[in-house]
Design a protein around this motif. Structure first.
Motif, PDB file in Angstrom:
ATOM      1  N   VAL A   1     -65.059  73.692  52.120  1.00 53.21           N
ATOM      2  CA  VAL A   1     -64.589  72.678  51.587  1.00 53.21           C
ATOM      3  C   VAL A   1     -63.365  71.969  52.402  1.00 53.21           C
ATOM      4  O   VAL A   1     -63.465  70.492  52.759  1.00 53.21           O
ATOM      5  CB  VAL A   1     -64.079  73.148  50.211  1.00 53.21           C
ATOM      6  CG1 VAL A   1     -63.547  71.457  49.745  1.00 53.21           C
ATOM      7  CG2 VAL A   1     -65.339  73.356  49.390  1.00 53.21           C
ATOM      8  N   MET A   2     -62.406  72.829  52.742  1.00 49.20           N
ATOM      9  CA  MET A   2     -61.392  71.971  53.797  1.00 49.20           C
ATOM     10  C   MET A   2     -61.830  71.589  54.933  1.00 49.20           C
ATOM     11  O   MET A   2     -61.467  70.652  55.476  1.00 49.20           O
ATOM     12  CB  MET A   2     -60.170  72.891  53.862  1.00 49.20           C
ATOM     13  CG  MET A   2     -59.564  73.355  52.389  1.00 49.20           C
ATOM     14  SD  MET A   2     -58.746  71.959  51.494  1.00 49.20           S
ATOM     15  CE  MET A   2     -57.873  71.145  52.766  1.00 49.20           C
TER      16      MET A   2
ATOM     17  N   VAL B   1     -66.212  66.283  59.221  1.00 47.02           N
ATOM     18  CA  VAL B   1     -67.449  66.866  58.723  1.00 47.02           C
ATOM     19  C   VAL B   1     -68.549  67.024  60.115  1.00 47.02           C
ATOM     20  O   VAL B   1     -69.172  68.158  60.159  1.00 47.02           O
ATOM     21  CB  VAL B   1     -68.422  65.495  58.107  1.00 47.02           C
ATOM     22  CG1 VAL B   1     -69.990  65.956  57.893  1.00 47.02           C
ATOM     23  CG2 VAL B   1     -67.599  65.135  56.948  1.00 47.02           C
TER      24      VAL B   1
ATOM     25  N   LYS C   1     -53.720  72.199  54.935  1.00 41.99           N
ATOM     26  CA  LYS C   1     -54.058  70.919  54.930  1.00 41.99           C
ATOM     27  C   LYS C   1     -52.626  70.116  54.828  1.00 41.99           C
ATOM     28  O   LYS C   1     -52.224  68.924  55.301  1.00 41.99           O
ATOM     29  CB  LYS C   1     -54.777  70.674  53.855  1.00 41.99           C
ATOM     30  CG  LYS C   1     -55.225  69.269  53.469  1.00 41.99           C
ATOM     31  CD  LYS C   1     -56.040  68.603  54.686  1.00 41.99           C
ATOM     32  CE  LYS C   1     -56.206  67.081  54.095  1.00 41.99           C
ATOM     33  NZ  LYS C   1     -57.240  66.563  55.306  1.00 41.99           N
TER      34      LYS C   1
ATOM     35  N   THR D   1     -63.647  68.325  54.529  1.00 38.67           N
ATOM     36  CA  THR D   1     -62.598  67.183  54.279  1.00 38.67           C
ATOM     37  C   THR D   1     -62.065  66.719  55.333  1.00 38.67           C
ATOM     38  O   THR D   1     -61.750  65.515  55.503  1.00 38.67           O
ATOM     39  CB  THR D   1     -61.768  67.575  52.936  1.00 38.67           C
ATOM     40  OG1 THR D   1     -61.033  68.810  53.578  1.00 38.67           O
ATOM     41  CG2 THR D   1     -62.420  67.944  51.591  1.00 38.67           C
TER      42      THR D   1
END
Length: 241
Positions: A191-192, A198, A67, A195
């Motif tokens: 989760v990444m 979606v 990220k 973020t």
């Protein structure tokens, strides 16, 4: 330790191919064994918890790294576009700060992983050393008639003294942490993904179960053909021989 090492006396099994223990036999009381093992490792619970936390931290750092690297790439592309349009340039200072942050993250991940491995190796060796000592003490108190009477196989005793302890050592040193890191990685990657996008995450979450179901159906349908293929291959090899 007495609950772990002391086994009920079993009747001798007749020898022969039909009476060998099948490989990969399931534990008779898996939950009870895990509970006793955790109680046995009670003196090392602090180190065990620390190793689990460090393993989770290492995975989190490794998941966050891409990220941060994406931020550096985005900043470089924005600068290149501004440079081409004549409205600005590439901010190498900001990119440098992002890359330094990325380096720190990966170093932290490597450090957490290394410390976790060091802690788990120490705990595993202490547990195995203690267990081998207690097993040796137990064996030294068993009368020779226990072995010579035929009520127990010498192979079973040797297996508990060597193979079982080695298997436990490998499971503690690798299997436990691997389970923790795998679960943490699955949650962290999910989760990444959410973020970042979606929509793409939703497509992935839907595609993976559907692919697993389709693959399972294909495997069930094609298994008989693979079996037939091996039978025919064996017949051909037999004819050639």
């Amino acid at each position: 330790m007495a609950e772990i090492t002391q086994q009920p006396r079993r009747a001798p099994r007749p020898h022969g191919p039909g009476n060998r223990m099948a490989p990969g036999e399931k534990a008779k009381d898996f939950k009870g064994t895990i509970r006793k093992l955790l109680q046995y490792m009670g003196p090392y619970r602090v180190g065990l918890v620390a190793a689990v936390i460090l393993a989770m931290a290492s995975v989190v750092f490794s998941v966050v790294g891409p990220k941060v690297l994406g931020n550096a790439t985005t900043e470089a592309i924005r600068g290149a576009q501004a440079l081409a349009a004549g409205t600005g340039g590439i901010d190498f200072g900001l990119i440098g700060k992002i890359l330094v942050t990325l380096l720190v993250i990966y170093l932290a991940s490597a450090a957490a992983s290394g410390i976790q491995s060091w802690i788990m190796t120490g705990i595993t060796q202490k547990v195995v050393y203690r267990m081998r000592g207690e097993i040796a003490g137990k064996i030294s108190k068993v009368p020779l008639s226990y072995f010579d009477g035929g009520a127990v196989s010498k192979g079973d005793v040797l297996s508990r003294m060597t193979n079982d302890v080695d298997t436990l050592s490998q499971s503690l040193n690798q299997g436990l942490i691997q389970l923790v890191t795998s679960l943490t990685q699955i949650v962290g990657v999910a989760v990444m993904m959410v973020t970042i996008s979606v929509t793409l995450a939703g497509v992935t979450f839907i595609t993976l179960p559907v692919s697993a179901v389709i693959l399972g159906v294909v495997i069930r349908k094609s298994q008989k053909y693979f079996k037939l293929q091996q039978e025919q291959l064996g017949a051909v090899n037999g004819r050639v021989e």
